[in-house]
Design a protein around this motif. Sequence first.
Motif, PDB file in Angstrom:
ATOM      1  N   GLY A  75     107.564  56.107  87.653  1.00 50.79           N
ATOM      2  CA  GLY A  75     105.832  56.193  88.122  1.00 50.79           C
ATOM      3  C   GLY A  75     105.662  55.481  89.526  1.00 50.79           C
ATOM      4  O   GLY A  75     104.441  55.642  89.985  1.00 50.79           O
ATOM      5  N   LYS A  76     106.822  55.073  90.050  1.00 47.88           N
ATOM      6  CA  LYS A  76     106.297  54.325  91.626  1.00 47.88           C
ATOM      7  C   LYS A  76     107.194  55.323  92.720  1.00 47.88           C
ATOM      8  O   LYS A  76     108.198  55.904  92.334  1.00 47.88           O
ATOM      9  N   GLY A  77     106.931  55.035  93.910  1.00 48.07           N
ATOM     10  CA  GLY A  77     107.808  55.583  95.072  1.00 48.07           C
ATOM     11  C   GLY A  77     107.745  57.061  95.235  1.00 48.07           C
ATOM     12  O   GLY A  77     108.355  57.507  95.984  1.00 48.07           O
ATOM     13  N   VAL A  78     106.686  57.707  94.633  1.00 53.21           N
ATOM     14  CA  VAL A  78     106.480  59.153  95.151  1.00 53.21           C
ATOM     15  C   VAL A  78     105.268  59.117  96.158  1.00 53.21           C
ATOM     16  O   VAL A  78     104.106  59.270  95.889  1.00 53.21           O
ATOM     17  N   LEU A  79     105.875  59.155  97.223  1.00 57.75           N
ATOM     18  CA  LEU A  79     104.992  58.839  98.429  1.00 57.75           C
ATOM     19  C   LEU A  79     104.459  60.523  98.895  1.00 57.75           C
ATOM     20  O   LEU A  79     105.196  61.109  99.070  1.00 57.75           O
ATOM     21  N   LYS A  80     103.134  60.546  99.282  1.00 62.29           N
ATOM     22  CA  LYS A  80     102.664  61.874  99.404  1.00 62.29           C
ATOM     23  C   LYS A  80     101.790  61.762 100.621  1.00 62.29           C
ATOM     24  O   LYS A  80     101.074  60.963 100.427  1.00 62.29           O
ATOM     25  N   LEU A  81     101.891  62.746 101.487  1.00 62.08           N
ATOM     26  CA  LEU A  81     100.907  62.729 102.599  1.00 62.08           C
ATOM     27  C   LEU A  81      99.929  64.000 102.029  1.00 62.08           C
ATOM     28  O   LEU A  81     100.307  65.244 101.970  1.00 62.08           O
ATOM     29  N   LEU A  82      98.902  63.579 101.972  1.00 62.31           N
ATOM     30  CA  LEU A  82      97.763  64.616 101.247  1.00 62.31           C
ATOM     31  C   LEU A  82      97.169  65.395 102.126  1.00 62.31           C
ATOM     32  O   LEU A  82      97.090  66.762 101.953  1.00 62.31           O
ATOM     33  N   LYS A  83      96.670  64.873 103.219  1.00 60.80           N
ATOM     34  CA  LYS A  83      96.131  65.936 104.283  1.00 60.80           C
ATOM     35  C   LYS A  83      96.110  65.275 105.630  1.00 60.80           C
ATOM     36  O   LYS A  83      95.793  63.969 105.835  1.00 60.80           O
ATOM     37  N   LEU A  84      96.385  65.974 106.581  1.00 61.05           N
ATOM     38  CA  LEU A  84      96.230  65.654 107.938  1.00 61.05           C
ATOM     39  C   LEU A  84      95.252  66.375 108.518  1.00 61.05           C
ATOM     40  O   LEU A  84      95.066  67.555 108.487  1.00 61.05           O
ATOM     41  N   ASP A  85      94.025  65.904 109.158  1.00 56.65           N
ATOM     42  CA  ASP A  85      92.857  66.406 109.499  1.00 56.65           C
ATOM     43  C   ASP A  85      92.916  66.118 111.076  1.00 56.65           C
ATOM     44  O   ASP A  85      92.373  64.985 111.548  1.00 56.65           O
ATOM     45  N   VAL A  86      93.375  66.977 111.891  1.00 53.89           N
ATOM     46  CA  VAL A  86      93.305  66.899 113.568  1.00 53.89           C
ATOM     47  C   VAL A  86      92.398  68.247 113.871  1.00 53.89           C
ATOM     48  O   VAL A  86      92.906  69.287 113.527  1.00 53.89           O
ATOM     49  N   PRO A  87      91.327  67.773 114.488  1.00 46.80           N
ATOM     50  CA  PRO A  87      90.376  68.998 114.916  1.00 46.80           C
ATOM     51  C   PRO A  87      91.208  69.946 116.141  1.00 46.80           C
ATOM     52  O   PRO A  87      91.993  69.571 116.627  1.00 46.80           O
ATOM     53  N   ARG A  88      91.204  71.362 115.769  1.00 46.49           N
ATOM     54  CA  ARG A  88      91.648  72.181 116.617  1.00 46.49           C
ATOM     55  C   ARG A  88      91.142  71.968 118.142  1.00 46.49           C
ATOM     56  O   ARG A  88      92.104  72.189 118.924  1.00 46.49           O
ATOM     57  N   ASN A 126      92.412  62.089 111.291  1.00 44.41           N
ATOM     58  CA  ASN A 126      92.595  61.377 109.690  1.00 44.41           C
ATOM     59  C   ASN A 126      93.963  61.854 109.218  1.00 44.41           C
ATOM     60  O   ASN A 126      94.361  62.708 109.425  1.00 44.41           O
ATOM     61  N   CYS A 127      94.400  60.695 108.351  1.00 43.87           N
ATOM     62  CA  CYS A 127      95.822  61.056 107.777  1.00 43.87           C
ATOM     63  C   CYS A 127      95.624  60.199 106.543  1.00 43.87           C
ATOM     64  O   CYS A 127      95.567  59.162 106.272  1.00 43.87           O
ATOM     65  N   HIS A 128      95.657  61.117 105.469  1.00 42.34           N
ATOM     66  CA  HIS A 128      95.284  60.789 103.991  1.00 42.34           C
ATOM     67  C   HIS A 128      96.647  60.913 103.167  1.00 42.34           C
ATOM     68  O   HIS A 128      97.030  61.843 103.296  1.00 42.34           O
ATOM     69  N   PHE A 129      96.895  59.546 102.559  1.00 33.39           N
ATOM     70  CA  PHE A 129      98.272  59.606 101.981  1.00 33.39           C
ATOM     71  C   PHE A 129      97.862  59.041 100.538  1.00 33.39           C
ATOM     72  O   PHE A 129      96.937  58.233 100.410  1.00 33.39           O
ATOM     73  N   ASP A 130      99.114  59.101  99.691  1.00 36.84           N
ATOM     74  CA  ASP A 130      99.112  58.276  98.374  1.00 36.84           C
ATOM     75  C   ASP A 130     100.528  57.640  98.408  1.00 36.84           C
ATOM     76  O   ASP A 130     101.660  58.454  98.405  1.00 36.84           O
ATOM     77  N   THR A 131     100.742  56.366  98.243  1.00 34.02           N
ATOM     78  CA  THR A 131     102.094  55.800  98.253  1.00 34.02           C
ATOM     79  C   THR A 131     102.759  55.787  96.698  1.00 34.02           C
ATOM     80  O   THR A 131     103.943  55.196  96.904  1.00 34.02           O
ATOM     81  N   GLY A 132     101.854  56.147  95.801  1.00 29.09           N
ATOM     82  CA  GLY A 132     102.698  56.404  94.649  1.00 29.09           C
ATOM     83  C   GLY A 132     102.799  54.987  93.874  1.00 29.09           C
ATOM     84  O   GLY A 132     103.612  54.938  92.977  1.00 29.09           O
ATOM     85  N   GLY A 133     101.958  53.965  94.338  1.00 28.10           N
ATOM     86  CA  GLY A 133     102.215  52.463  93.801  1.00 28.10           C
ATOM     87  C   GLY A 133     102.917  51.730  94.658  1.00 28.10           C
ATOM     88  O   GLY A 133     103.032  50.671  94.221  1.00 28.10           O
ATOM     89  N   ASP A 134     103.726  52.243  95.431  1.00 27.68           N
ATOM     90  CA  ASP A 134     104.673  51.351  96.361  1.00 27.68           C
ATOM     91  C   ASP A 134     103.725  50.632  97.548  1.00 27.68           C
ATOM     92  O   ASP A 134     102.538  51.196  97.893  1.00 27.68           O
ATOM     93  N   VAL A 186     104.135  58.281 107.772  1.00 29.36           N
ATOM     94  CA  VAL A 186     103.655  57.293 106.818  1.00 29.36           C
ATOM     95  C   VAL A 186     104.985  56.737 105.971  1.00 29.36           C
ATOM     96  O   VAL A 186     105.625  57.475 105.728  1.00 29.36           O
ATOM     97  N   SER A 187     105.245  55.533 106.068  1.00 35.52           N
ATOM     98  CA  SER A 187     106.412  54.884 105.396  1.00 35.52           C
ATOM     99  C   SER A 187     106.062  53.718 104.454  1.00 35.52           C
ATOM    100  O   SER A 187     105.089  53.052 104.616  1.00 35.52           O
ATOM    101  N   THR A 188     106.580  53.666 103.052  1.00 34.45           N
ATOM    102  CA  THR A 188     106.329  52.788 102.325  1.00 34.45           C
ATOM    103  C   THR A 188     107.646  51.640 102.505  1.00 34.45           C
ATOM    104  O   THR A 188     108.519  51.790 103.199  1.00 34.45           O
ATOM    105  N   ASP A 189     107.564  50.668 101.518  1.00 42.94           N
ATOM    106  CA  ASP A 189     108.320  49.525 101.785  1.00 42.94           C
ATOM    107  C   ASP A 189     109.750  49.543 101.462  1.00 42.94           C
ATOM    108  O   ASP A 189     110.156  50.388 100.661  1.00 42.94           O
TER     109      ASP A 189
END
Length: 291
Positions: free
Chosen positions: A29-42, A53-61, A123-126
Amino acid sequence: MASRRWQTTCRCVVTVSAILVSAAVGIAGKGVLKLLKLDVPRWVDLRSSATLNCHFDTGGDSLYSVKWYKDEHEFFRYTPELNPKTLVFGLDGIHVDEEKSSANTVVLYPLTRNSNGNYKCEVSTDAPNFPTVVEESNLTVIALPEDGPRLDGVRDYYNIGEYLEANCSAIMTYPAATVTWFVNGIEVDSLLRQNYLPEKSEGPFFNTTVALRYPLKKEWVDMNKMSVDVKCTVKVADADVMVEEKKVKLRSVADHTLSQERHIYNSGAVITNYWMIVFTAFISHCFKAYN
């Protein structure tokens, strides 16, 4: 005795199995790091700021760091376990507003032409594995015209047969703008317009003007509406098109000329009648004097 030992052994096996299963589930259930959305204007206006903007989910890590790069050169780092948490690296064209920047957001202000480029969020987790996800996107710096498209020389009324002569300008843009004329929704042919070479203005800016000379012929206008829709559009790089338009009214030359002719005729008639009266009075005076 043997039965009790067997029961105890079974209980131990079950307990150990439950612990291992729980641990496995926890690890899965841990360690599933995801970069959800990168928002850089054109594109972004040179006179404004750029928000990345850089939206991510560390998956609990635990989050280890967020790093931003421009053209493969690091310029911003966020590390939650350090003090201060943010670190900025000097780079041409990059000015980070640290007060408005965080783990998910980086604000650049002021901008320069060198702020153009490829932007990457990493993005990096520990520990122990330090998994990393990366995504990138391009940003283009432009300058929109200060006052939008500027129309000069367009009158409210024209006579049929006249030329509609006007200029449309895009002032202080970067890069030079594309200026286009439309009459009644149709793009004006190049033979009816004149493109002036863009003039360099202050700093990196350009002034662009296109002249229009459109003949208001009966065959080219809607004689029922007796009006013409004039529109000028300005486009800078990939930004949205800016529009300025105006409706002008038309007058029939024939009616106008007829009105002038009636005025001249009536004026002439009045003059003729005046001199007839004067002449008649003079003859009458002479006749009485003779008698």
